[in-house]
Motif scaffolding. Structure first.
Motif, PDB file in Angstrom:
ATOM      1  N   LEU A  45       0.944  -1.041   0.084  1.00 53.59           N
ATOM      2  CA  LEU A  45      -0.120   0.088   0.099  1.00 53.59           C
ATOM      3  C   LEU A  45       0.922   1.094  -0.077  1.00 53.59           C
ATOM      4  CD1 LEU A  45      -3.131  -1.116   2.261  1.00 53.59           C
ATOM      5  CD2 LEU A  45      -2.885  -1.008   0.019  1.00 53.59           C
ATOM      6  N   LEU A 488      -0.720 -16.402 -11.641  1.00 56.68           N
ATOM      7  CA  LEU A 488      -1.680 -15.880 -10.826  1.00 56.68           C
ATOM      8  C   LEU A 488      -2.825 -16.734 -11.327  1.00 56.68           C
ATOM      9  CD1 LEU A 488      -2.169 -13.216  -9.405  1.00 56.68           C
ATOM     10  CD2 LEU A 488      -2.546 -12.119 -11.570  1.00 56.68           C
TER      11      LEU A 488
ATOM     12  N   ARG B 243     -14.421 -13.120  -5.332  1.00 53.93           N
ATOM     13  CA  ARG B 243     -14.382 -13.678  -6.589  1.00 53.93           C
ATOM     14  C   ARG B 243     -14.413 -12.639  -7.611  1.00 53.93           C
ATOM     15  NH1 ARG B 243     -18.838 -17.618  -4.715  1.00 53.93           N
ATOM     16  NH2 ARG B 243     -17.838 -17.742  -2.764  1.00 53.93           N
ATOM     17  N   ILE B 246     -11.091 -10.744  -8.024  1.00 53.45           N
ATOM     18  CA  ILE B 246      -9.933 -11.311  -8.649  1.00 53.45           C
ATOM     19  C   ILE B 246      -9.883 -11.634 -10.188  1.00 53.45           C
ATOM     20  CG2 ILE B 246      -9.198 -12.470  -6.509  1.00 53.45           C
ATOM     21  CD1 ILE B 246     -10.265 -15.085  -7.348  1.00 53.45           C
ATOM     22  N   ILE B 247     -11.156 -11.793 -10.574  1.00 51.33           N
ATOM     23  CA  ILE B 247     -11.345 -11.806 -11.986  1.00 51.33           C
ATOM     24  C   ILE B 247     -10.746 -10.511 -12.600  1.00 51.33           C
ATOM     25  CG2 ILE B 247     -12.818 -12.194 -14.090  1.00 51.33           C
ATOM     26  CD1 ILE B 247     -14.552 -14.187 -12.172  1.00 51.33           C
ATOM     27  N   PHE B 249      -8.850  -8.329 -11.428  1.00 47.14           N
ATOM     28  CA  PHE B 249      -7.320  -8.236 -11.031  1.00 47.14           C
ATOM     29  C   PHE B 249      -6.579  -8.895 -12.244  1.00 47.14           C
ATOM     30  CE2 PHE B 249      -3.269  -9.634  -9.297  1.00 47.14           C
ATOM     31  CZ  PHE B 249      -2.724  -8.462  -8.739  1.00 47.14           C
ATOM     32  N   ILE B 250      -7.071 -10.218 -12.351  1.00 47.59           N
ATOM     33  CA  ILE B 250      -6.495 -10.846 -13.511  1.00 47.59           C
ATOM     34  C   ILE B 250      -6.547 -10.097 -14.868  1.00 47.59           C
ATOM     35  CG2 ILE B 250      -6.512 -13.083 -14.799  1.00 47.59           C
ATOM     36  CD1 ILE B 250      -7.109 -14.565 -12.342  1.00 47.59           C
ATOM     37  N   THR B 253      -4.089  -7.192 -14.587  1.00 44.89           N
ATOM     38  CA  THR B 253      -2.672  -7.782 -14.915  1.00 44.89           C
ATOM     39  C   THR B 253      -2.270  -7.865 -16.431  1.00 44.89           C
ATOM     40  OG1 THR B 253      -3.025  -8.879 -12.784  1.00 44.89           O
ATOM     41  CG2 THR B 253      -1.142  -9.357 -14.184  1.00 44.89           C
ATOM     42  N   PHE B 254      -3.475  -8.351 -17.093  1.00 49.21           N
ATOM     43  CA  PHE B 254      -3.378  -8.524 -18.592  1.00 49.21           C
ATOM     44  C   PHE B 254      -3.288  -7.129 -19.206  1.00 49.21           C
ATOM     45  CE2 PHE B 254      -4.651  -9.246 -22.806  1.00 49.21           C
ATOM     46  CZ  PHE B 254      -3.965 -10.071 -23.293  1.00 49.21           C
ATOM     47  N   TRP B 284      -3.172  -1.635  -9.900  1.00 53.69           N
ATOM     48  CA  TRP B 284      -2.688  -2.838  -9.602  1.00 53.69           C
ATOM     49  C   TRP B 284      -2.525  -3.478  -8.359  1.00 53.69           C
ATOM     50  CZ3 TRP B 284       1.765  -5.834  -8.924  1.00 53.69           C
ATOM     51  CH2 TRP B 284       1.578  -7.075  -9.418  1.00 53.69           C
ATOM     52  N   THR B 285      -1.548  -2.337  -7.851  1.00 54.07           N
ATOM     53  CA  THR B 285      -0.895  -2.467  -6.522  1.00 54.07           C
ATOM     54  C   THR B 285      -1.768  -2.562  -5.356  1.00 54.07           C
ATOM     55  OG1 THR B 285       0.904  -1.434  -7.289  1.00 54.07           O
ATOM     56  CG2 THR B 285       0.981  -1.804  -5.120  1.00 54.07           C
ATOM     57  N   ILE B 286      -2.911  -1.453  -5.485  1.00 50.83           N
ATOM     58  CA  ILE B 286      -4.142  -1.584  -4.534  1.00 50.83           C
ATOM     59  C   ILE B 286      -4.636  -2.923  -4.439  1.00 50.83           C
ATOM     60  CG2 ILE B 286      -6.361  -0.488  -3.683  1.00 50.83           C
ATOM     61  CD1 ILE B 286      -5.071   2.055  -4.949  1.00 50.83           C
ATOM     62  N   ALA B 288      -3.749  -5.698  -5.490  1.00 48.24           N
ATOM     63  CA  ALA B 288      -2.817  -6.721  -4.947  1.00 48.24           C
ATOM     64  C   ALA B 288      -2.856  -6.807  -3.321  1.00 48.24           C
ATOM     65  CB  ALA B 288      -1.232  -6.673  -5.483  1.00 48.24           C
ATOM     66  N   ILE B 291      -5.997  -8.395  -2.146  1.00 49.83           N
ATOM     67  CA  ILE B 291      -5.746 -10.077  -2.207  1.00 49.83           C
ATOM     68  C   ILE B 291      -5.120 -10.389  -0.881  1.00 49.83           C
ATOM     69  CG2 ILE B 291      -4.813 -11.864  -3.422  1.00 49.83           C
ATOM     70  CD1 ILE B 291      -5.769 -10.489  -6.017  1.00 49.83           C
TER      71      ILE B 291
END
Ligand code: HEM
Lengths: 554, 335
Positions: A45, A488, B243, B246-247, B249-250, B253-254, B284-286, B288, B291
């Protein structure tokens, strides 16, 4: 310990009695703090927050002119910000400290987990718990007498095994059970993901030191040889060695631009930029190639990108006797979408005084109500070059490098334009005018003198600015990034679960079957998976039984 | 009337239908509140009601559970069972209708421009909201999240309103910088990810409200947002949010990776801390962090929900503020 002690899935530690903390004790304590989940979260964070200022203040790495402007606009604030490296956030000490700590934490977290995971991969599934009824998806079934409990468990074992589970059989009195576990891939994926991040950091950190990037402006017809001196600007990496430059030749043969002409609402918008180039490697035949905006040319270990373009009017200055003292195609920097362009010519030698020319070039000149000129279309419909002349000291002799795109007029006198009372020089392609004070003449050369009258389309050469890069890390970073993504995906979607099937022989000869599961991590489908297993397994047992009884009857 | 004008007409029609759907969904929430109130009055003791509900659905006993779909479990763990609702069904039907018209508007814009309809702010907003609704409708087939209808239609309405009034630009061809297959992939996946994050944001928000209700001294049917009693428990909402997030998030990431590949082709470096890159990285970091929070003792539950909410706020900031007001290489807002 496999996971950090404050992972939600780790057993709660009994309040650790504080031992005497010697030096190593402190070290160990510090290490434990650094590698726990809460620290990782905190650092993540913090990293997000630390990245914000770099988007609010211009950065030297991506916008050096913006930084100069910022200093000019905020003379009091800028030096203070500079002290805290606000213009170099992403290479600053504090930003680096955060991500380095984060990655040390990551490594310290991941290595013990990897060790543990290797052991887990070889270990047998754990003993079946005495009471399954408290576990997820607990299901009971009873099958009538005539079946053996151990055979029932055997068939469950086969079923689980074919479903990808690792299995172990247990027996306790008249209780037979199979313990099964699957989804080790989840942890593998997680570890691969975290290691891949380390891989990215290391390749970027060290590998990029071997690369370089350089810029070069080429006017149509000009050639560049890939050597250090030929670059207009050059940024080597820390470990760069100029012997690694392959001295290939690159010629800009032609630069083509297409503008929108049909859609009136987007009239004049560029549709395509194409640089036709010829590349010659030492001892090889020349090769034709192309560079476009989204399509770099990859040659000689370098990537050649097209980053900008504009006009390069060819200007010739002669002394009063007609001797040429300057002639060159001068790249003019575009100032707006219709390519009003600004350029500078410096004539240090050959005339009575040093001469500086500041020119505006309008590819399609038009006049505002105020009388000021502007360009109304980016292509060469009605080109005009205007020049303001300055005489005096160009400031070139002090040995201080000066920009070819700027003229320092502090020690010069303006001779035309502005408040001088003398009109600026205005030239169309092919035209010549006398300089004031009998200094000589200036010509705007037509690059295509043979064209029909009124056709200016080829009258001015274009230039293209190229970025030439060598970055040995690219492929590695891509590889690690793909690994990270795959890791991932598996770590978030492969369920890791344990499943148990227990068969107990009852006093009346019937067999009571118990099914239950345990999620290791997020597993929304666990209960339905257990239910499905119970259904399929009992169906199988009952059908073999009916088959058996059927065959008995015959 | 040319294709673009038809597209605009469809867009306004879609907005009108979304508005009707919004009203139907709001009506449903009001009815839920009323149902909770009368249920509380009937039994007087809401807790027993909940126990009864759980007993009758066989959740606690766990006995011969034959649950095969998550949706069943979600519908069942509300404190106050809530029966069928006509306005809910009307809301969903209207949303589907609005989505169809929205789709037509989007496709027409693409046909009019002879390229994918996501190359400037107006088009990002139009396609992005379409994807938000698409994700919502798809998720509805797997889990009963209809109670989020007010949020989804409301948000889409606001975004489309801003897009139509502030971001509108005429059809223009792609500038050379955007002529790349990566425009199609990168921007599309980013918008799709945003759709999931939006849903995750809403679920996390409801989770926080629900948690407050569950912990409140006024009793589980007190408080102003009484309808919450008819929604899944905060724990269920948390799992759902996870759930969905995380989708997202993926996909994000892409997006980050595809963006880097494109940046390498267009600008000669895959990463340069350009403002837009910075914000993509921050988001992205937030997430992560989110998670991780879900896996950190003491951070599950409400704290991680706040991270999801901050994450989506950053997504909206990135879209609405960074694109329009920040200087950088990503100058494609078209404004
Ligand atoms: C650059 C820093 C880091 C990033 C970007 C990051 C990112 C992530 C992501 C995206 C996940 C979820 C996907 C997966 O399960 O593979 C995850 C999971 C995890 N990370 Fe990290 N991580 C970082 C550092 C760390 C550190 C320092 C630790 C140890 C303290 C750690 C421990 C874990 C654990 C235990 C999980 C599994 C969570 C679970 O059980 O659901 N990570 N990380």
């Amino acid at each position: 310990m496999s996971r950090p002690s404050d992972h939600y899935d780790s057993p709660a530690l009994a309040a650790v009695s504080q031992p005497r903390l010697g030096f190593t004790g402190w070290l160990r304590w510090f290490w434990r703090q650094l590698t726990n989940m809460r620290t990782a979260l905190f650092l993540l964070l913090l990293l997000a927050i630390a990245a914000v200022p770099g988007s609010l203040v211009p950065q030297r790495s991506s916008d050096p002119n913006g930084v100069t402007q910022y200093f000019a606009d905020n003379p009091d604030l800028a030096p203070v910000l500079d002290k805290v490296q606000a213009f170099d956030v992403y290479s600053s000490a504090w930003f680096s400290a955060i991500y380095l700590l984060l990655f040390i934490s990551l490594i310290g977290c991941v290595i013990p987990r990897t060790k543990h995971h290797f052991q887990a991969l070889r270990a047998k599934p754990p003993t079946t718990p005495a009471r399954l009824s408290r576990l997820a998806g607990f299901t009971e079934r009873t099958i009538p007498a005539g079946q053996s409990a151990s055979l029932a468990v055997d068939s469950a074992k086969r079923m689980l095994k074919s479903g990808g589970y690792r299995v172990a059989l247990f027996e306790r009195g008249r209780e037979f059970s199979v313990s099964a576990e699957r989804g080790y891939l989840r942890e593998t994926g997680n570890l691969v993901f975290h290691f891949a991040l380390v891989g990215i950091l290391i390749t970027v950190g060290f590998g990029s030191g071997f690369g370089f990037s350089g810029q070069r402006v080429l006017v149509e017809g000009q050639t560049f040889v890939n050597t250090l001196l030929a670059y207009d600007s050059f940024n080597p990496g820390r470990f760069f060695n100029d012997e690694s430059l392959k001295p290939y030749k690159l010629t800009l043969d032609d630069f083509k631009v297409k503008y929108e002409t049909k859609n009136l609402k987007a009239y004049g918008q560029p549709l395509d930029f194409t640089a036709d180039v010829t590349v010659t490697h030492r001892g090889e035949a020349p090769e034709k190639s192309q560079v476009k905006v989204n399509a770099p040319a990859r040659t000689g270990g370098t990537d050649v990108y097209l980053l900008g373009n504009g006009y390069a009017p060819k200007i010739t200055v002669k002394d009063p006797n007609g001797v040429v003292v300057f002639t060159d195609a001068v790249p003019f920097l575009p100032q707006d979408a219709n390519l009003t362009s600004l350029g500078v010519v410096k004539v240090p030698d050959g005339l009575a005084e040093q001469l500086g020319l500041i020119g505006f070039f309008y590819p399609t000149q038009a006049t505002m109500d105020s009388g000021a000129f502007f360009s109304s279309y980016p292509d060469l419909e009605y080109p005009l070059l205007t020049l303001n002349i300055y005489s005096g000291d160009l400031g070139l002799d002090k040995g201080v490098p000066t920009s070819v795109y700027a003229l320092d007029t502090d020690k010069m006198t303006q001779l035309t334009g502005g408040k001088t009372g003398t009109k600026s020089i205005e030239l169309k392609p092919g035209e010549t005018q006398q300089l004031p004070n009998g200094l000589g003449s200036v010509t705007f050369d037509d690059a295509n003198p043979g064209a029909k009258a009124g056709d200016f389309s080829g009258s001015v050469l274009r230039f293209a600015s190229f970025d030439i890069h060598h970055d040995p890390t690219q492929l590695w970073v891509l590889t690690f990034a793909v690994l990270a993504l795959l890791g991932l995906l598996t770590s978030l979607f492969v369920p890791r679960r344990r499943v148990w099937v227990k068969a107990i022989e009852e006093a009346d000869g019937s067999v009571r079957l118990e099914y239950a599961g345990l999620a290791r991590g997020e597993d929304p489908a666990l209960e339905s998976a257990v239910a499905e297993l119970a259904d399929r397994h009992t169906d199988l047992l009952l059908s073999t039984e009916t088959a058996a009884t059927a065959s008995d009857k015959t | 009337m040319n294709l673009n004008e038809l597209s605009i007409l469809s867009l306004y029609s879609a907005m009108a239908v979304y508005a009707l759907a919004f009203i139907a969904f709001s009506f449903d929430l009001a009815k839920r509140s009323a149902a909770v109130k009368s249920a509380a009055e009937l039994t007087g003791e809401a807790e027993s009601r909940r126990a009864a509900a759980e007993e009758s659905h066989g959740l606690k006993s766990g006995g011969t559970t034959t649950l095969t779909r998550i949706s069943a479990r979600i519908a069942n763990d509300a404190a106050t069972p809530y029966g069928r609702s006509a306005s809910l069904r009307v809301g969903v039907s209207l949303t589907v209708l609005a989505w169809l018209i929205h789709l037509v508007a989007d496709v027409l814009r693409g046909v009019a421009a002879e390229r994918v309809p996501w190359a400037n702010m107006y088009e990002f907003a139009m396609t992005g909201t379409l994807l938000i609704v698409t994700v919502f409708l798809i998720v509805l087939t797997r889990a009963d999240l209809r109670f989020l209808g007010t949020f989804v239609t409301g948000m889409v309405l606001v975004l489309l309103g801003i897009a139509a009034l502030r971001f509108y630009v005429e059809v223009a061809p792609l500038p050379p910088a955007l002529q790349s297959a990566w425009l199609v992939i990168h921007v599309f996946v980013a918008s799709l990810g945003t759709g999931f994050f939006a849903l995750g944001f809403a679920l996390s928000g409801v989770q926080l409200l629900q948690f407050r209700r569950e912990a409140s001294v006024a009793g589980p049917t007190g408080g102003r947002l009484r309808f919450l009693a008819t929604l899944p428990s905060s724990a269920t909402l948390e799992n759902l949010a996870y759930r969905v997030n995380i989708i997202g998030f993926i996909l994000w990431t892409f997006t980050l990776m595809a963006g880097s590949i494109w940046a390498e082709q267009a600008w000669g470096r895959y990463w340069g801390w350009d403002t837009k890159e910075v914000w993509t990285f921050i988001i992205w970091t937030i997430y992560a962090g989110y998670i991780h929070a879900r896996a950190t003792r003491g951070w599950r539950g409400s704290r991680s929900a706040w991270l999801a909410i901050i994450g989506f706020s950053a997504v909206m900031f990135n879209f609405g503020v960074v694109n329009v007001f920040f200087k950088g290489l990503h100058a494609y807002s078209g404004l």
